[in-house]
Design a protein around this motif. Structure first.
Motif, short mmCIF file in Angstrom:
data_model
loop_
_atom_site.label_atom_id
_atom_site.label_comp_id
_atom_site.label_asym_id
_atom_site.label_seq_id
_atom_site.Cartn_x
_atom_site.Cartn_y
_atom_site.Cartn_z
N LEU A 217 3.61 65.38 25.77
CA LEU A 217 2.94 66.22 25.66
C LEU A 217 2.01 67.19 26.41
O LEU A 217 2.43 68.20 26.77
N LYS A 218 1.33 66.17 26.87
CA LYS A 218 -0.12 66.83 27.81
C LYS A 218 0.98 66.85 29.17
O LYS A 218 0.55 68.03 29.51
N ALA A 219 2.48 66.29 29.89
CA ALA A 219 2.74 66.68 30.58
C ALA A 219 3.52 68.23 30.67
O ALA A 219 4.01 68.87 31.48
N ALA A 220 3.85 68.09 29.58
CA ALA A 220 4.34 69.27 29.39
C ALA A 220 3.30 70.57 29.18
O ALA A 220 3.70 71.81 29.85
N GLN A 221 2.25 70.22 28.70
CA GLN A 221 1.40 71.35 28.68
C GLN A 221 0.95 71.54 30.16
O GLN A 221 0.19 72.99 30.71
N PHE A 222 0.25 70.50 30.96
CA PHE A 222 -0.04 70.59 31.96
C PHE A 222 1.18 71.08 33.00
O PHE A 222 0.71 72.45 33.83
N THR A 223 2.54 71.18 33.28
CA THR A 223 3.79 71.59 33.63
C THR A 223 3.61 72.82 33.67
O THR A 223 3.53 73.72 34.07
N ALA A 224 3.07 73.64 32.56
CA ALA A 224 3.56 75.24 32.19
C ALA A 224 2.57 75.74 32.17
O ALA A 224 2.82 76.84 32.76
N ALA A 225 1.39 75.27 32.66
CA ALA A 225 0.09 75.71 32.99
C ALA A 225 -0.68 76.25 34.49
O ALA A 225 -0.36 76.25 34.47
N PRO B 15 2.23 76.19 36.96
CA PRO B 15 4.15 76.31 37.43
C PRO B 15 3.73 75.41 38.93
O PRO B 15 3.00 75.47 40.06
N GLY B 16 5.10 75.32 38.81
CA GLY B 16 5.46 74.39 40.78
C GLY B 16 5.16 72.65 40.40
O GLY B 16 5.25 72.96 41.85
N THR C 63 3.37 69.03 44.47
CA THR C 63 4.47 70.35 44.41
C THR C 63 5.43 70.01 45.49
O THR C 63 5.43 68.99 46.13
N PRO C 64 6.38 69.63 44.63
CA PRO C 64 7.55 69.48 45.21
C PRO C 64 7.82 70.67 46.41
O PRO C 64 7.69 71.77 46.34
N SER C 65 8.45 70.09 47.87
CA SER C 65 8.85 70.87 49.02
C SER C 65 9.56 70.30 49.76
O SER C 65 9.86 68.42 49.92
N LEU C 66 10.16 70.85 50.74
CA LEU C 66 10.67 70.01 51.92
C LEU C 66 10.09 69.46 52.37
O LEU C 66 10.56 68.05 53.11
N ASP C 67 8.30 69.37 52.69
CA ASP C 67 7.67 67.85 53.95
C ASP C 67 7.67 67.05 52.74
O ASP C 67 7.50 65.60 52.78
N LEU C 68 8.56 66.90 51.41
CA LEU C 68 8.05 65.46 50.76
C LEU C 68 9.45 64.67 50.64
O LEU C 68 9.31 63.35 49.79
N VAL C 69 10.52 65.43 50.94
CA VAL C 69 11.75 65.09 50.77
C VAL C 69 11.85 64.00 51.99
O VAL C 69 12.09 64.08 52.92
N GLY C 70 11.95 62.26 50.93
CA GLY C 70 12.28 61.08 51.65
C GLY C 70 10.64 61.00 51.90
O GLY C 70 10.61 59.46 53.09
#
Length: 191
Positions: free
Chosen positions: A156-164, A166-167, A182-189
């Motif tokens: 629940l807290k994770a869903a609330q955090f990601t709703a508040a 975005p990204g 924060t998903p980005s090309l730099d994090l891949v791998g």
């Protein structure tokens, strides 16, 4: 088809709730869920074995749910009358201050895809619903395995955090206040 990010279907049913000295019957509907976070916890039936342990677990975490602005609803295929007697006769169930929702028509259990046709009962299903009535998490499993409500609080807290935020995404075992990604090309791998 997955229920994730789908709208809660319209429903209306009765529930027993005891928030004070005396219990009462209330109507619960999709409108009851609007505007706040909701957690629907489906269970097979009243007067069973694992179900009271889960209700007691949810009751012990109820203040955390309320602090997070969420309401908990326990749903079985019984009537609200059965829930009243169950609440009065089981010490574990008697701790519940949240609605015990009856679904004798099975409309709600079918809408959440937890209905066991051959038995007329529900599977153990847990759903977190956002204030716009979108289903954000779904956990469904066999009835012999009881749940740990602390994991529901975490989700629940994770869903609330990601709703508040975005990204942002919450990694495995994320707890409130912990670092997110924060998903980005730099994090891949790199993780």
């Amino acid at each position: 088809m997955s229920l994730i990010n789908t709208q809660v279907q319209p429903f209306k049913t009765e529930a027993f709730v005891n928030r004070g000295v005396k219990g009462e019957f209330i109507t619960v509907s999709d409108e009851s869920l609007k505007g706040k976070w909701s957690v629907l916890i489906f269970m097979p039936a009243a007067f069973t074995f694992n179900c009271p342990t889960e209700i007691e677990d949810a009751a012990n975490s109820y203040e955390e749910f309320k602090k997070a602005g969420a309401e908990v609803y326990i749903v079985t295929t019984d009537t609200h009358f059965s829930h009243k007697v169950w609440h009065e006769t089981s010490d574990a169930v008697g701790k519940a201050k949240f609605p015990l929702v009856g679904d004798p028509t099975h409309k709600l259990t079918k809408a959440f895809d937890v209905y066991i046709e051959e038995e007329g009962l529900a599977l153990r299903g847990t759903f977190i619903i956002n204030p716009e009535l979108m289903i954000k998490t779904a956990e469904i499993h066999s009835d012999e395995i009881a749940r740990d409500v602390s994991e529901t609080v975490r989700k629940l807290k994770a869903a609330q955090f990601t709703a508040a935020n975005p990204g942002q995404v919450c990694p495995a075992k994320w707890k409130e206040g912990a670092k997110t990604l924060t998903p980005s090309l730099d994090l891949v791998g790199k993780i």
